[in-house]
Design a protein around this motif. Structure first.
Motif, PDB file in Angstrom:
ATOM      1  N   ALA A   1       0.756   2.438  54.180  1.00  0.00           N
ATOM      2  CA  ALA A   1      -0.599   2.860  54.542  1.00  0.00           C
ATOM      3  C   ALA A   1      -0.639   3.292  56.007  1.00  0.00           C
ATOM      4  O   ALA A   1      -1.217   4.328  56.347  1.00  0.00           O
ATOM      5  CB  ALA A   1      -1.583   1.727  54.287  1.00  0.00           C
ATOM      6  N   ASP A   2      -0.005   2.495  56.871  1.00  0.00           N
ATOM      7  CA  ASP A   2       0.001   2.832  58.298  1.00  0.00           C
ATOM      8  C   ASP A   2       0.761   4.127  58.563  1.00  0.00           C
ATOM      9  O   ASP A   2       0.353   4.959  59.356  1.00  0.00           O
ATOM     10  CB  ASP A   2       0.654   1.699  59.110  1.00  0.00           C
ATOM     11  N   GLU A   3       1.856   4.281  57.865  1.00  0.00           N
ATOM     12  CA  GLU A   3       2.730   5.425  58.120  1.00  0.00           C
ATOM     13  C   GLU A   3       2.166   6.719  57.511  1.00  0.00           C
ATOM     14  O   GLU A   3       2.275   7.789  58.080  1.00  0.00           O
ATOM     15  CB  GLU A   3       4.123   5.123  57.534  1.00  0.00           C
ATOM     16  N   TYR A   4       1.548   6.611  56.352  1.00  0.00           N
ATOM     17  CA  TYR A   4       1.204   7.827  55.611  1.00  0.00           C
ATOM     18  C   TYR A   4      -0.285   8.040  55.351  1.00  0.00           C
ATOM     19  O   TYR A   4      -0.684   9.109  54.927  1.00  0.00           O
ATOM     20  CB  TYR A   4       1.919   7.828  54.240  1.00  0.00           C
ATOM     21  N   SER A   5      -1.135   7.015  55.519  1.00  0.00           N
ATOM     22  CA  SER A   5      -2.500   7.182  55.029  1.00  0.00           C
ATOM     23  C   SER A   5      -3.554   6.480  55.896  1.00  0.00           C
ATOM     24  O   SER A   5      -4.459   5.833  55.364  1.00  0.00           O
ATOM     25  CB  SER A   5      -2.576   6.709  53.571  1.00  0.00           C
ATOM     26  N   PHE A   6      -3.466   6.657  57.189  1.00  0.00           N
ATOM     27  CA  PHE A   6      -4.480   6.146  58.125  1.00  0.00           C
ATOM     28  C   PHE A   6      -4.738   4.644  57.972  1.00  0.00           C
ATOM     29  O   PHE A   6      -5.842   4.160  58.228  1.00  0.00           O
ATOM     30  CB  PHE A   6      -5.811   6.918  57.942  1.00  0.00           C
ATOM     31  N   GLY A   7      -3.735   3.912  57.519  1.00  0.00           N
ATOM     32  CA  GLY A   7      -3.856   2.449  57.467  1.00  0.00           C
ATOM     33  C   GLY A   7      -4.741   1.914  56.353  1.00  0.00           C
ATOM     34  O   GLY A   7      -5.107   0.744  56.373  1.00  0.00           O
ATOM     35  N   GLU A   8      -5.085   2.785  55.391  1.00  0.00           N
ATOM     36  CA  GLU A   8      -5.967   2.329  54.311  1.00  0.00           C
ATOM     37  C   GLU A   8      -5.346   2.487  52.937  1.00  0.00           C
ATOM     38  O   GLU A   8      -4.561   3.396  52.685  1.00  0.00           O
ATOM     39  CB  GLU A   8      -7.285   3.121  54.336  1.00  0.00           C
ATOM     40  N   VAL A   9      -5.752   1.586  52.044  1.00  0.00           N
ATOM     41  CA  VAL A   9      -5.252   1.584  50.666  1.00  0.00           C
ATOM     42  C   VAL A   9      -6.432   1.314  49.757  1.00  0.00           C
ATOM     43  O   VAL A   9      -7.399   0.675  50.172  1.00  0.00           O
ATOM     44  CB  VAL A   9      -4.192   0.457  50.509  1.00  0.00           C
ATOM     45  N   ARG A  10      -6.395   1.814  48.544  1.00  0.00           N
ATOM     46  CA  ARG A  10      -7.415   1.434  47.549  1.00  0.00           C
ATOM     47  C   ARG A  10      -6.734   0.778  46.359  1.00  0.00           C
ATOM     48  O   ARG A  10      -5.667   1.198  45.943  1.00  0.00           O
ATOM     49  CB  ARG A  10      -8.180   2.663  47.056  1.00  0.00           C
ATOM     50  N   VAL A  11      -7.398  -0.213  45.806  1.00  0.00           N
ATOM     51  CA  VAL A  11      -6.922  -0.867  44.589  1.00  0.00           C
ATOM     52  C   VAL A  11      -7.666  -0.220  43.431  1.00  0.00           C
ATOM     53  O   VAL A  11      -8.869  -0.001  43.517  1.00  0.00           O
ATOM     54  CB  VAL A  11      -7.237  -2.372  44.632  1.00  0.00           C
ATOM     55  N   THR A  12      -6.971   0.083  42.347  1.00  0.00           N
ATOM     56  CA  THR A  12      -7.642   0.744  41.223  1.00  0.00           C
ATOM     57  C   THR A  12      -7.948  -0.248  40.111  1.00  0.00           C
ATOM     58  O   THR A  12      -7.289  -1.281  40.009  1.00  0.00           O
ATOM     59  CB  THR A  12      -6.781   1.873  40.615  1.00  0.00           C
ATOM     60  N   HIS A  13      -8.935   0.088  39.279  1.00  0.00           N
ATOM     61  CA  HIS A  13      -9.244  -0.831  38.186  1.00  0.00           C
ATOM     62  C   HIS A  13      -8.183  -0.775  37.089  1.00  0.00           C
ATOM     63  O   HIS A  13      -8.153  -1.609  36.211  1.00  0.00           O
ATOM     64  CB  HIS A  13     -10.676  -0.634  37.663  1.00  0.00           C
ATOM     65  N   GLN A  14      -7.272   0.201  37.213  1.00  0.00           N
ATOM     66  CA  GLN A  14      -6.110   0.208  36.310  1.00  0.00           C
ATOM     67  C   GLN A  14      -4.946  -0.568  36.918  1.00  0.00           C
ATOM     68  O   GLN A  14      -3.820  -0.454  36.452  1.00  0.00           O
ATOM     69  CB  GLN A  14      -5.647   1.641  36.015  1.00  0.00           C
ATOM     70  N   GLN A  15      -5.218  -1.343  37.955  1.00  0.00           N
ATOM     71  CA  GLN A  15      -4.235  -2.232  38.564  1.00  0.00           C
ATOM     72  C   GLN A  15      -3.106  -1.505  39.294  1.00  0.00           C
ATOM     73  O   GLN A  15      -1.981  -1.977  39.320  1.00  0.00           O
ATOM     74  CB  GLN A  15      -3.653  -3.195  37.517  1.00  0.00           C
ATOM     75  N   ASN A  16      -3.400  -0.355  39.855  1.00  0.00           N
ATOM     76  CA  ASN A  16      -2.444   0.334  40.713  1.00  0.00           C
ATOM     77  C   ASN A  16      -3.032   0.390  42.127  1.00  0.00           C
ATOM     78  O   ASN A  16      -4.118  -0.132  42.365  1.00  0.00           O
ATOM     79  CB  ASN A  16      -2.172   1.741  40.179  1.00  0.00           C
ATOM     80  N   ALA A  17      -2.302   1.032  43.059  1.00  0.00           N
ATOM     81  CA  ALA A  17      -2.798   1.170  44.429  1.00  0.00           C
ATOM     82  C   ALA A  17      -2.743   2.636  44.833  1.00  0.00           C
ATOM     83  O   ALA A  17      -1.884   3.388  44.351  1.00  0.00           O
ATOM     84  CB  ALA A  17      -1.966   0.321  45.384  1.00  0.00           C
TER      85      ALA A  17
END
Lengths: 550, 167
Positions: free
Chosen positions: A364-380
């Motif tokens: 997240a820090d390296e590629y996506s502005f330090g943010e992540v989302r969790v999905t209701h299909q249990q992925n990120a």
């Protein structure tokens, strides 16, 4: 992303101390088991088959890298070194000690996290599309509204002891629904009025569980300023008139059905008329303020790099498959949305180790502005990845096990923890998911089958959302033996539908073959480009029945 | 004599007795001391109770406070029963009495009233709490004030946090 101010910090700190006090009184015997139960559930603490389970809230699925690292540390210090992503975009710990929970909460509060209302008969975590804010066809970013709802519902004094749990979801895209709003107690679809004003179409009374239903629309258009007063009216009608005599008939869907959607809507309108102009009505300044938390990150002006991507895809088949499956189009040129899949065969869907949590934080820090989302299909999801770094990212995540290119395919199973962990379950679900994944390991075959939702629940509570799987699997108990019932034709998307039961249930060992036969019927009958669900809708359930029970 | 907790957590003596709903065919038996009677029965015999300062009413959780619209302030005490602490209907009843019907006098929570629910009750408009007898009233003041503020508008404040932040 939302950042706590002094008020949020103070409330969070007070909450930790309150739960510390409640835990102390429970352990000292001043609170009976029954009295502690709703208090600990409203704090996400279950007492499960093997150990307590703590469900930590991830409001609308958003996490910062610092929060992921803290979760990793907590799983090491207080648990067995792994956590679990749930179908409500939350995170669960499977082995904490009850007496440690106040300390865990204190650790979470330091990084602006909590476990408030992740269980119990109250308003649960509000969920939304994991692609919020980064997709092109969005009416508006739903996350500010989710945060508005989160704050309003947190410790709401009137609605902490509802007849049953209560779930709200918000969707903003015109063409897709990744939040499954029509199978929620309240589903809010962002819309624009004829004059261009922002508002919501309101569904009430959808849900899964024992009596699955698709939620009818009870208001076609609700102006955005009226969001909270209208929710308050719905909740008040439910709190007063929802059934409390029978746990299985206590969800709002039963009330909506009993009154008819029109009758229910009338009651809500009558209640709302009294409170719509109350101080709970949202102000322009308040909405604007919430929106400032969800502004765009610092995107760079970069062009799309389709040409060089095409070369990389041509030269590397694995990369090509991953791009085709796990990477989505972004509203900004030069960027892409990446889904990290957590469904590698042999790992229970949603399970994530402490090391992996840290790896995701680093990514997240390296590629996506330090943010992540969790999905209701249990992925990120890494929502803001530069296209010219996709190849590098793919190389980085492949050894981590996050690059299984099976997103939305048959092996991207939604699966509850089942009988291995959950005290409610009638049957195991994880081994079924794994056996099916093994049967369909060949990626080419998987792509030939196309997009298909396979959802598995270990019991009627439907945590694995089996009712809305194109293929749904439900664990049932027959005289102490585990069996599995199959339903076909469910959908949680814009065309939401509850699956139809195929027929008598099957033994666990038969499941991979049964699924294979269902797929064979589809493959034999489909027209070109026809998805599984479309074929099912065209030919009906009988051809499947004939083949499976032949 | 039983005790009752006030909204600031102090403990006072309780003079009021709750009169159960009479069985079918039986008449209401009103004791000598101040009594809370079922709200619908009070309404049905309202002229009979005119000026009686020692008669108040109580609602059960399934009842509708709207029946007292326009006359609530003729009563000095209204109680709302929590048959089980997990039955949350009483919170809505309290807010309706306070906010919709503009009830200004004493509103007490009775029945299965426990410590951890006190602050929610207070925020919904209750100002007297008859704690379940086996619970420690000395802890009530602390439990009434776990939180220094709430996110929502409720009976205790008509200014939700988003408005306080905006100002």
């Amino acid at each position: 992303m939302y950042v706590y101010d002094k008020h949020d910090r103070q409330i969070a700190a007070e909450r930790v101390e309150q739960f510390r006090d409640q835990t102390r009184r429970a352990l000292a015997g001043e609170l009976s088991e029954d009295e502690f139960l709703p208090l600990r559930l409203q704090n996400g603490l279950y007492v499960q088959r093997l150990a307590p389970m703590l469900r930590i809230a991830v409001p609308y699925g958003m996490l910062r890298s610092v929060q992921l690292r803290r979760l990793a540390r907590i799983t090491r210090d207080y648990d067995k070194g792994y956590a679990h992503f749930t179908t409500r975009q939350n995170v669960q710990l499977n082995w904490p000690a009850v007496e440690d929970v106040p300390d865990i909460l204190a650790e979470l509060a330091e990084v602006e996290m909590h476990a408030n209302q992740t269980s119990g008969n109250c308003i649960r975590n509000t969920t939304t599309d994991q692609f919020s804010g980064v997709q092109a066809d969005e009416i508006a970013d739903p996350r500010p509204y989710c945060e508005i709802i989160r704050q309003w519902s947190t410790f709401h004094p009137e609605f902490a002891f509802l007849p049953r749990k209560f779930k709200v979801a918000v969707n903003a895209s015109e063409h897709s629904d990744r939040a499954a709003i029509q199978v929620h107690d309240i589903g809010l679809q962002l819309v624009r009025s004829d004059s261009g004003e922002l508002g919501f179409r309101v569904h009430v009374g959808g849900g899964l569980g024992r009596t699955p239903m698709v939620g009818p629309v009870i208001r076609e258009y609700l102006p955005e300023k009226d969001l909270l007063t209208y929710l308050e009216a719905v909740l008040r009608v439910y709190n007063r008139y929802g059934r409390r005599d029978n746990k299985f008939k206590a969800r709002i869907k039963i009330l909506v059905k009993a009154l008819t959607p029109e009758g229910f809507a009338e009651k809500v309108e009558a209640e709302w008329a009294h409170i719509k102009d109350s101080p709970t009505q949202l102000t322009r300044e308040a909405i604007d303020k919430f929106q400032t938390y969800f502004t765009e990150p610092d995107y760079q002006q970069v062009p799309d790099v389709q040409a060089s991507l095409a070369t990389q895809r041509f030269e590397n088949r694995g990369f090509d498959q991953w791009i085709a499956n796990n990477v989505d189009t972004h509203k900004k040129s030069g960027y892409a949305i990446v889904t990290l899949t957590m469904k590698k065969t042999g790992i229970p869907p949603g399970d994530v180790s402490d090391r992996q949590l840290e790896q995701i934080a680093d990514l997240a820090d390296e590629y996506s502005f330090g943010e992540v989302r969790v999905t209701h299909q249990q992925n990120a999801v890494l929502a803001d990845v530069r296209q010219d770094r996709l190849y590098e990212l793919w190389q980085a995540i492949t050894p981590m096990g996050f690059a299984t290119a099976n997103l939305n395919k048959l092996t991207d199973v939604i699966c509850c923890p089942g009988g291995d962990y959950c005290a409610l379950a009638n049957a195991k679900s994880i081994p079924v998911a794994e056996a099916i994944q093994r049967k369909f390991e060949d990626l080419d075959y998987l792509y030939d089958i196309g997009d298909l939702d396979l959802n598995i629940s270990g019991c009627m509570n439907a945590c694995g959302h089996h009712h809305v799987g194109n293929i749904g699997v439900l664990g049932v108990d027959k005289k102490g033996q585990e069996f599995y019932q199959i339903s076909l034709g469910g959908s949680s998307h814009h065309d939401a539908a509850i699956g139809k039961i195929l027929g008598p249930s099957f033994a666990r060992d038969d499941m991979p073959d049964v699924v294979k036969r269902i797929i064979d019927v589809y493959v034999d009958n489909r027209t070109q480009e026809e998805a599984f669900l479309d074929t099912y809708r065209r030919i009906g359930i009988d051809p499947f029945k004939e083949r499976v029970y032949a | 004599m039983p005790k009752v907790i006030t909204e600031d957590g102090s403990i006072i003596q309780d003079e009021w007795v709750v009169v159960e709903r009479p069985a079918d065919g039986e008449s209401l038996d009103i004791p000598e001391q101040p009594a809370l009677i079922p709200a619908d029965l009070w309404l049905a015999g309202k002229e009979h109770f005119e000026g009686r300062k020692d008669i108040g009413v109580w609602f059960d959780s399934h009842q509708e406070p709207e029946i007292l619209a326009g006359v609530v302030n003729e009563l000095d005490v209204i109680a709302v029963n929590f048959p089980k602490f997990a039955d949350g209907r009483g919170y809505s009843i309290a807010r309706l009495l306070r906010e919709r019907l503009q009830y200004r006098n004493e509103l007490r929570a009775i029945g299965d009233v426990l410590l951890d629910q006190l602050q929610f009750m207070k925020r919904c408009g209750f100002d007297r709490f008859v704690l379940r007898a086996d619970k420690n009233a000395e802890e009530a003041a602390r439990c009434l004030n776990f939180f220094s503020q709430g996110y929502q508008a409720a009976t205790d404040t008509d200014v939700p946090l988003f408005r306080r932040r905006a100002s």
